[in-house]
Design an enzyme around this catalytic site. Sequence first.
Site, PDB file in Angstrom:
ATOM      1  N   ASP A  29      -2.228  -1.522  -4.009  1.00  0.00           N
ATOM      2  CA  ASP A  29      -2.673  -0.363  -4.792  1.00  0.00           C
ATOM      3  C   ASP A  29      -1.586   0.051  -5.777  1.00  0.00           C
ATOM      4  OD1 ASP A  29      -0.834   0.809  -3.078  1.00  0.00           O
ATOM      5  OD2 ASP A  29      -2.239   2.232  -2.178  1.00  0.00           O
ATOM      6  N   LEU A  76       0.851  -1.197   0.000  1.00  0.00           N
ATOM      7  CA  LEU A  76       0.000   0.000   0.000  1.00  0.00           C
ATOM      8  C   LEU A  76       0.885   1.245   0.000  1.00  0.00           C
ATOM      9  CD1 LEU A  76      -3.176   0.074   0.400  1.00  0.00           C
ATOM     10  CD2 LEU A  76      -2.706   0.794   2.737  1.00  0.00           C
ATOM     11  N   HIS A  77       0.692   2.146  -0.954  1.00  0.00           N
ATOM     12  CA  HIS A  77       1.472   3.382  -0.883  1.00  0.00           C
ATOM     13  C   HIS A  77       0.796   4.599  -1.513  1.00  0.00           C
ATOM     14  CE1 HIS A  77       2.454   2.350  -5.036  1.00  0.00           C
ATOM     15  NE2 HIS A  77       2.840   3.601  -5.195  1.00  0.00           N
ATOM     16  N   ARG A  78      -0.399   4.403  -2.129  1.00  0.00           N
ATOM     17  CA  ARG A  78      -1.034   5.567  -2.773  1.00  0.00           C
ATOM     18  C   ARG A  78      -1.497   6.565  -1.717  1.00  0.00           C
ATOM     19  NH1 ARG A  78       0.187   5.366  -8.120  1.00  0.00           N
ATOM     20  NH2 ARG A  78       0.257   3.167  -8.611  1.00  0.00           N
ATOM     21  N   ARG A  88       6.890   5.659   3.268  1.00  0.00           N
ATOM     22  CA  ARG A  88       5.900   6.726   3.460  1.00  0.00           C
ATOM     23  C   ARG A  88       4.789   6.300   4.431  1.00  0.00           C
ATOM     24  NH1 ARG A  88       3.610   9.413  -0.711  1.00  0.00           N
ATOM     25  NH2 ARG A  88       1.873   9.999   0.577  1.00  0.00           N
TER      26      ARG A  88
END
Length: 358
Positions: free
Chosen positions: A280, A209-211, A242
Amino acid sequence: MTDIITIVGARPQFVKAAVVSKALKEAGISEQIIHTGQHYDARMSAVFFDELGLPAPSVNLAAGSGLHGKQTADMLEKLEAHLIALSSPPSFMMVYGDTNSTLAGALAAAKLHIPVIHIEAGLRSFNRKMPEEINRVVTDHLSTLLFCSSDGGLKQLASEGITEGVHVSGDVMYDAVRTFSEAYSGDFRKQLALEEAFTLPDRFLLFTLHRPSNTDSDEALKNITGALSETDLPVIWPVHPRVRSRLDAITLPKNLRCISPVSYLMMLQLLKACEGVLTDSGGLQKEAYWLQKPCITLREETEWTETLHGGWNVLTGPDPARIRAALSQKPGSEWKTLYGNGRAAESIATIISDCLNV
Ligand code: UD1
């Protein structure tokens, strides 16, 4: 004079550049690589150069992180200065995908009248809230040679009036999967056990997950991670830097195991060993498809619409009910090769070679 200056900066670009650089070299095309410094942690950058044999960058602009305007402007300013200082400009500037590094590379080159080559052209999510969508649209419209992963990209570009210099080459990430999926040497389970002090279960799901839309809101982050408690399987999560700092505020389900970001070769091993993927990421959707693993995409739309074919990829957004429903679905048996034949880099190099010799 250098034929091509290539701009890389973020993780997936190192993977794509590894296969294209090799093909360019084999075609006798000279190349210099510039790293914008967008990804700078060793596990997000250096490890990819080391294990994929990507030539070391001649320059690192050390742009680092920041708000989009600041990050892109920093890259643009440094890149422009570098290009102006060259004794002669390159014949082409090559950029990959849709990151801020892509945009900075395309803008700097176009303003200096250096023709731009865009790899992964014509992709659209039709969601202008994604920074990547803006980067794609602008880069395509600044490019002279555009290489699309499928016919869909070609049609999209035509609908925007871009018809010259467009080629359907197939997807260079497929080349990378075919080149590197057997390349891990040693026992990846032992290596993980050593690095992360845990034993990888035989059966597990792989999660990334990084969006910003999923990670910058506590609600989305809670909804998504919470829904993962619904599966009986352990879920392995290589956490993007992030996201790491945002996890303190959240209680994670017991079956979710966080690990550090992994290298590309390790990721391919995890992909091959897992029961399915939740992500994502754009690249991971395709990699899951090529390795015939069911994928749940935690977004409302995908640029890679062909992967939805046969139910191999399912869109759920961050909605826990849809994620739970998708976890209990199985893809159909129908599977066909997508995005070329795994020799995209070679066809890109041939076309560039023809252009250089005109
Ligand atoms: C970028 C791309 C995205 C791509 C992704 C691949 C843009 C707009 N987004 O997103 O399209 O899918 O790369 O991973 O270009 N950070 C570190 N160490 C690093 C890199 C980042 O700690 O080596 C942290 C920083 O806190 C930074 C944050 O991660 O602020 C976001 O990094 P950034 O490069 O801006 O975007 P990505 O989320 O990685």
